[in-house]
Design a protein around this motif. Structure first.
Motif, PDB file in Angstrom:
ATOM      1  N   GLY A  17       0.819  -1.212   0.000  1.00 23.41           N
ATOM      2  CA  GLY A  17       0.000   0.000   0.000  1.00 23.41           C
ATOM      3  C   GLY A  17       0.853   1.262   0.000  1.00 23.41           C
ATOM      4  O   GLY A  17       0.570   2.227  -0.720  1.00 23.41           O
ATOM      5  N   VAL A  18       1.903   1.257   0.788  1.00 26.44           N
ATOM      6  CA  VAL A  18       2.821   2.404   0.819  1.00 26.44           C
ATOM      7  C   VAL A  18       3.472   2.578  -0.547  1.00 26.44           C
ATOM      8  O   VAL A  18       3.566   3.685  -1.083  1.00 26.44           O
ATOM      9  CB  VAL A  18       3.888   2.219   1.928  1.00 26.44           C
ATOM     10  N   TYR A  19       3.924   1.478  -1.131  1.00 25.82           N
ATOM     11  CA  TYR A  19       4.548   1.520  -2.453  1.00 25.82           C
ATOM     12  C   TYR A  19       3.583   2.083  -3.495  1.00 25.82           C
ATOM     13  O   TYR A  19       3.944   2.947  -4.288  1.00 25.82           O
ATOM     14  CB  TYR A  19       5.007   0.117  -2.860  1.00 25.82           C
ATOM     15  N   ARG A  20       2.344   1.624  -3.468  1.00 28.62           N
ATOM     16  CA  ARG A  20       1.342   2.104  -4.430  1.00 28.62           C
ATOM     17  C   ARG A  20       1.091   3.606  -4.275  1.00 28.62           C
ATOM     18  O   ARG A  20       0.942   4.321  -5.263  1.00 28.62           O
ATOM     19  CB  ARG A  20       0.038   1.324  -4.284  1.00 28.62           C
ATOM     20  N   ARG A  21       1.033   4.071  -3.033  1.00 27.26           N
ATOM     21  CA  ARG A  21       0.829   5.503  -2.807  1.00 27.26           C
ATOM     22  C   ARG A  21       2.032   6.310  -3.310  1.00 27.26           C
ATOM     23  O   ARG A  21       1.860   7.390  -3.887  1.00 27.26           O
ATOM     24  CB  ARG A  21       0.557   5.776  -1.332  1.00 27.26           C
ATOM     25  N   ILE A  22       3.209   5.804  -3.104  1.00 27.77           N
ATOM     26  CA  ILE A  22       4.424   6.510  -3.542  1.00 27.77           C
ATOM     27  C   ILE A  22       4.486   6.593  -5.061  1.00 27.77           C
ATOM     28  O   ILE A  22       4.761   7.661  -5.616  1.00 27.77           O
ATOM     29  CB  ILE A  22       5.690   5.839  -2.975  1.00 27.77           C
ATOM     30  N   PRO A  26       3.453  11.125  -8.440  1.00 26.15           N
ATOM     31  CA  PRO A  26       3.620  11.984  -9.619  1.00 26.15           C
ATOM     32  C   PRO A  26       2.315  12.297 -10.347  1.00 26.15           C
ATOM     33  O   PRO A  26       2.233  13.302 -11.051  1.00 26.15           O
ATOM     34  CB  PRO A  26       4.564  11.178 -10.518  1.00 26.15           C
ATOM     35  N   GLU A  27       1.286  11.479 -10.173  1.00 25.53           N
ATOM     36  CA  GLU A  27      -0.004  11.739 -10.813  1.00 25.53           C
ATOM     37  C   GLU A  27      -0.664  13.001 -10.257  1.00 25.53           C
ATOM     38  O   GLU A  27      -1.587  13.527 -10.861  1.00 25.53           O
ATOM     39  CB  GLU A  27      -0.933  10.536 -10.652  1.00 25.53           C
ATOM     40  N   ARG A  28      -0.163  13.488  -9.130  1.00 29.58           N
ATOM     41  CA  ARG A  28      -0.715  14.710  -8.537  1.00 29.58           C
ATOM     42  C   ARG A  28      -0.142  15.972  -9.183  1.00 29.58           C
ATOM     43  O   ARG A  28      -0.634  17.059  -8.924  1.00 29.58           O
ATOM     44  CB  ARG A  28      -0.445  14.734  -7.043  1.00 29.58           C
ATOM     45  N   ILE A  29       0.900  15.818  -9.980  1.00 28.88           N
ATOM     46  CA  ILE A  29       1.468  16.974 -10.676  1.00 28.88           C
ATOM     47  C   ILE A  29       0.456  17.430 -11.716  1.00 28.88           C
ATOM     48  O   ILE A  29       0.014  16.638 -12.551  1.00 28.88           O
ATOM     49  CB  ILE A  29       2.806  16.615 -11.353  1.00 28.88           C
ATOM     50  N   PRO A  30       0.061  18.690 -11.686  1.00 33.39           N
ATOM     51  CA  PRO A  30      -0.913  19.168 -12.676  1.00 33.39           C
ATOM     52  C   PRO A  30      -0.362  19.026 -14.094  1.00 33.39           C
ATOM     53  O   PRO A  30       0.783  19.384 -14.356  1.00 33.39           O
ATOM     54  CB  PRO A  30      -1.101  20.647 -12.313  1.00 33.39           C
ATOM     55  N   PHE A  31      -1.198  18.519 -14.978  1.00 31.91           N
ATOM     56  CA  PHE A  31      -0.778  18.309 -16.364  1.00 31.91           C
ATOM     57  C   PHE A  31      -0.377  19.631 -17.016  1.00 31.91           C
ATOM     58  O   PHE A  31       0.534  19.682 -17.838  1.00 31.91           O
ATOM     59  CB  PHE A  31      -1.880  17.607 -17.157  1.00 31.91           C
ATOM     60  N   SER A  32      -1.022  20.717 -16.625  1.00 29.07           N
ATOM     61  CA  SER A  32      -0.674  22.028 -17.183  1.00 29.07           C
ATOM     62  C   SER A  32       0.759  22.426 -16.843  1.00 29.07           C
ATOM     63  O   SER A  32       1.410  23.128 -17.605  1.00 29.07           O
ATOM     64  CB  SER A  32      -1.633  23.106 -16.683  1.00 29.07           C
ATOM     65  N   LEU A  33       1.259  21.978 -15.704  1.00 29.19           N
ATOM     66  CA  LEU A  33       2.648  22.247 -15.340  1.00 29.19           C
ATOM     67  C   LEU A  33       3.603  21.474 -16.254  1.00 29.19           C
ATOM     68  O   LEU A  33       4.641  21.995 -16.673  1.00 29.19           O
ATOM     69  CB  LEU A  33       2.874  21.876 -13.876  1.00 29.19           C
ATOM     70  N   ILE A  34       3.231  20.259 -16.604  1.00 30.27           N
ATOM     71  CA  ILE A  34       4.027  19.445 -17.531  1.00 30.27           C
ATOM     72  C   ILE A  34       3.999  20.079 -18.924  1.00 30.27           C
ATOM     73  O   ILE A  34       5.025  20.166 -19.601  1.00 30.27           O
ATOM     74  CB  ILE A  34       3.495  17.998 -17.559  1.00 30.27           C
ATOM     75  N   GLN A  35       2.825  20.554 -19.331  1.00 33.36           N
ATOM     76  CA  GLN A  35       2.714  21.228 -20.628  1.00 33.36           C
ATOM     77  C   GLN A  35       3.572  22.492 -20.658  1.00 33.36           C
ATOM     78  O   GLN A  35       4.241  22.771 -21.657  1.00 33.36           O
ATOM     79  CB  GLN A  35       1.250  21.571 -20.918  1.00 33.36           C
ATOM     80  N   LEU A  36       3.571  23.245 -19.571  1.00 32.04           N
ATOM     81  CA  LEU A  36       4.385  24.450 -19.494  1.00 32.04           C
ATOM     82  C   LEU A  36       5.866  24.112 -19.597  1.00 32.04           C
ATOM     83  O   LEU A  36       6.610  24.752 -20.347  1.00 32.04           O
ATOM     84  CB  LEU A  36       4.096  25.211 -18.197  1.00 32.04           C
ATOM     85  N   ALA A  37       6.302  23.096 -18.864  1.00 29.92           N
ATOM     86  CA  ALA A  37       7.706  22.689 -18.914  1.00 29.92           C
ATOM     87  C   ALA A  37       8.106  22.254 -20.321  1.00 29.92           C
ATOM     88  O   ALA A  37       9.188  22.609 -20.816  1.00 29.92           O
ATOM     89  CB  ALA A  37       7.962  21.559 -17.909  1.00 29.92           C
ATOM     90  N   ALA A  38       7.247  21.511 -20.980  1.00 30.53           N
ATOM     91  CA  ALA A  38       7.532  21.068 -22.353  1.00 30.53           C
ATOM     92  C   ALA A  38       7.646  22.265 -23.285  1.00 30.53           C
ATOM     93  O   ALA A  38       8.560  22.336 -24.114  1.00 30.53           O
ATOM     94  CB  ALA A  38       6.427  20.124 -22.839  1.00 30.53           C
ATOM     95  N   ARG A  39       6.738  23.216 -23.140  1.00 27.46           N
ATOM     96  CA  ARG A  39       6.759  24.408 -24.005  1.00 27.46           C
ATOM     97  C   ARG A  39       8.028  25.217 -23.797  1.00 27.46           C
ATOM     98  O   ARG A  39       8.678  25.631 -24.747  1.00 27.46           O
ATOM     99  CB  ARG A  39       5.530  25.292 -23.726  1.00 27.46           C
ATOM    100  N   VAL A  40       8.372  25.467 -22.548  1.00 28.35           N
ATOM    101  CA  VAL A  40       9.558  26.275 -22.254  1.00 28.35           C
ATOM    102  C   VAL A  40      10.824  25.577 -22.757  1.00 28.35           C
ATOM    103  O   VAL A  40      11.691  26.212 -23.370  1.00 28.35           O
ATOM    104  CB  VAL A  40       9.657  26.576 -20.741  1.00 28.35           C
ATOM    105  N   ALA A  41      10.927  24.289 -22.532  1.00 28.53           N
ATOM    106  CA  ALA A  41      12.119  23.541 -22.938  1.00 28.53           C
ATOM    107  C   ALA A  41      12.314  23.562 -24.453  1.00 28.53           C
ATOM    108  O   ALA A  41      13.403  23.872 -24.951  1.00 28.53           O
ATOM    109  CB  ALA A  41      12.033  22.101 -22.440  1.00 28.53           C
TER     110      ALA A  41
END
Length: 158
Positions: A17-22, A26-41
């Motif tokens: 259970g601990v492993y699954r939560r860990i 990363p699924e809690r990272i907002p997708f818009s933040l990933i999109q922003l990072a991709a755009r800037v890079a």
């Protein structure tokens, strides 16, 4: 007879259970933040490339004439076209303004580079293309002018 089981490895509080939560953190990272990072890079890569071309235009023309050897396009036309596409595309991607158009432009640049100029650098080109395809297919995200424009125009159309 009762079977003895170890609940510590299967219960929500156990090791599994601990492993699954860990691994789900990363699924809690907002997708818009990933999109922003991709755009800037990816915008940075093409902005830097355009700046290098502009820093020494005679050298850029020589590279297009002697090293890049693009078929069907005169170097005196290809150099400004490539530079304009890199400048325009990188600004659009960075700002998230007409970002899908910018991504499409830069995908064209990547395709030309891959096919005609440096085919041996396919892994780097695949990385750029992946970031651009993310923007093209999923949009620029909430941290973009496209998002602001969409919300503004959809609210005024009601």
């Amino acid at each position: 007879m009762t079977a003895i089981s170890d609940h510590s490895s299967t219960s929500p509080g156990g090791l599994v259970g601990v492993y699954r939560r860990i691994i789900k953190l990363p699924e809690r990272i907002p997708f818009s933040l990933i999109q922003l990072a991709a755009r800037v890079a990816v915008a940075h890569v093409f902005w830097q490339s355009a700046q290098t071309k502009l820093a020494s235009w005679p050298v850029t023309l020589q590279l297009f004439a002697n090293e890049y050897n693009l078929p069907f396009v005169d170097p005196s036309i290809a150099a400004p076209l490539a530079t304009a596409a890199e400048l325009t595309g990188s600004v659009l991607i960075f700002l998230g303004l007409f970002s899908r158009l910018g991504a499409l432009m830069l995908l064209g640049v990547v395709l030309v580079i891959q096919i005609f100029v440096f085919p041996e650098n396919w892994a780097e080109h695949l990385l750029w293309a992946s970031l651009l395809l993310l923007v093209l297919t999923r949009g620029p995200g909430a941290f973009s002018l496209d998002y602001v424009a969409e919300r503004t125009f959809s609210a005024s159309g009601k």
